[in-house]
Design an enzyme around this catalytic site. Sequence first.
Site, short mmCIF file in Angstrom:
data_model
loop_
_atom_site.label_atom_id
_atom_site.label_comp_id
_atom_site.label_asym_id
_atom_site.label_seq_id
_atom_site.Cartn_x
_atom_site.Cartn_y
_atom_site.Cartn_z
N LYS A 192 -16.26 -1.87 7.96
CA LYS A 192 -16.68 -0.48 8.12
C LYS A 192 -18.05 -0.21 7.51
CE LYS A 192 -12.28 1.81 8.91
NZ LYS A 192 -11.35 2.87 8.55
N LYS B 112 -8.82 -4.16 16.69
CA LYS B 112 -7.61 -3.35 16.71
C LYS B 112 -7.87 -1.96 17.28
CE LYS B 112 -7.48 -0.83 12.41
NZ LYS B 112 -6.65 0.30 12.16
N LYS C 96 -8.70 4.77 15.25
CA LYS C 96 -9.11 6.16 15.38
C LYS C 96 -10.61 6.30 15.25
CE LYS C 96 -5.36 8.37 13.04
NZ LYS C 96 -5.11 7.74 11.75
P1 ATP Z 1 -8.96 3.45 11.50
O1 ATP Z 1 -8.60 2.51 12.59
O2 ATP Z 1 -9.97 4.44 11.86
O3 ATP Z 1 -9.17 2.78 10.19
P2 ATP Z 1 -6.27 3.86 11.29
O4 ATP Z 1 -5.69 4.39 12.52
O5 ATP Z 1 -6.14 2.43 10.94
O6 ATP Z 1 -7.72 4.34 11.28
P3 ATP Z 1 -4.48 5.32 9.55
O7 ATP Z 1 -4.30 6.51 10.34
O8 ATP Z 1 -4.59 5.58 8.12
O9 ATP Z 1 -5.78 4.54 9.95
O10 ATP Z 1 -3.29 4.31 9.79
C1 ATP Z 1 -1.97 4.74 9.66
C2 ATP Z 1 -1.05 3.58 9.86
O11 ATP Z 1 -1.22 3.03 11.19
C3 ATP Z 1 -1.30 2.42 8.90
O12 ATP Z 1 -0.05 1.97 8.44
C4 ATP Z 1 -1.95 1.37 9.74
O13 ATP Z 1 -1.65 0.07 9.28
C5 ATP Z 1 -1.33 1.62 11.10
N1 ATP Z 1 -2.23 1.16 12.16
C6 ATP Z 1 -3.50 1.55 12.37
N2 ATP Z 1 -4.02 0.95 13.44
C7 ATP Z 1 -3.04 0.13 13.93
C8 ATP Z 1 -2.98 -0.77 15.05
N3 ATP Z 1 -3.99 -0.93 15.86
N4 ATP Z 1 -1.81 -1.44 15.24
C9 ATP Z 1 -0.76 -1.28 14.42
N5 ATP Z 1 -0.77 -0.44 13.36
C10 ATP Z 1 -1.89 0.25 13.11
#
Ligand code: ATP
Length: 321
Positions: free
Chosen positions: A109, A190, A193
């Site tokens: 990031k 992955k 968001k």
């Molecule tokens: P960013 O990708 O912007 O960092 P994020 O979606 O990872 O945001 P969070 O909203 O904090 O961040 O994640 C919430 C939960 O979703 C966490 O437990 C994270 O591990 C899970 N998660 C996030 N992205 C994925 C993915 N692509 N596949 C599976 N689990 C995910």
Amino acid sequence: MRILSGIQPSGVGHLGNYLGAIRQWVSAQDADAYYAVVDLHSLTLDIPPDRLRVQTLDTLAILVAAGLDPEQCTLFIQSHVPYHAQLNWLLECVASYGELTRMTQFKEKSGRQEGYRVGLLTYPVLMAADILLYRAEQVPVGDDQRQHLELARNIAERFNNRYGEVFTVPEAVAPPFAARVMDLQDPSRKMSKSLNSPLGTIYVLDEPDEIVRKVKKAVTDTDGEVRYDRDDKPGLSNLLEILASLSDEAPESVAARYQRYGDLKSDVAEAVVGALEPLRLRFLDIREDETLLRQVATRGADKAVATAEPLYRAAAEAMGL
Ligand code: ATP
Ligand code: LTN
């Protein structure tokens, strides 16, 4: 069993959040579970204040719409409980700079943003504070958070050795499949968001025709063989994992049922719509009643404060404050 997890209100949740985290939260809510909308974490990004306010309530409503019952689990907004930021400082004085700069997510990031905020570096310490304040034993998360969980464990152990036994050492729990849902347009990264990939990201509030369109356009490969192989066939394997996760079976046995990519895509789209459409409709209802949502948050914060306060005091006292 005490459980805690968190989700950032940095945007609308996506299928990765749902399959990797939220679905696990729902099935674990009978345990002694605490789930937080971690708005302090979202300040690491540049989000306009009004948008953050709206997205925080959106995220809370998504969690309720996904099946979290505020009567059963403790559902709260992180900034409503001041001990998170307070314990964060104590733990910043336990964590080392070196271990934070080694975090993969920080390296990725920080590479994408010029003049990134210090919070982007220290954010895993705040996450450790979230977890340790509640003496969580298990933390249901997607795969991308394993390294941060390892850090939280190290911080807890170091603190306990240096200052006396205050914290419980937590454990990460990831689902067997779809713990890392990949971007549909670029299966080497992955689903996220914070990356701007509208076609590659299925949002939990997408309408059915949008979901169908995104799945149909998902990048696969040209060899035409339906086989589960994350290294050689990342795009196809991602679709197989999504369907496996939604139908509670192994991706290999899902693969055995298909000859054609098109048939697999149709069934993936149908399964995703089947899971997300009821959530979207419930969301529309729940989000309308802001008074009720605020009541949920207030009650959650009261319960969270009652648990976090004695832990914070014990940590502060152990350190000599
Ligand atoms: P960013 O990708 O912007 O960092 P994020 O979606 O990872 O945001 P969070 O909203 O904090 O961040 O994640 C919430 C939960 O979703 C966490 O437990 C994270 O591990 C899970 N998660 C996030 N992205 C994925 C993915 N692509 N596949 C599976 N689990 C995910
Ligand atoms: N860092 C996580 C979100 C998060 C979290 C937590 C997860 C913040 N605090 C505590 C589990 C437990 C992320 O970015 N996905």
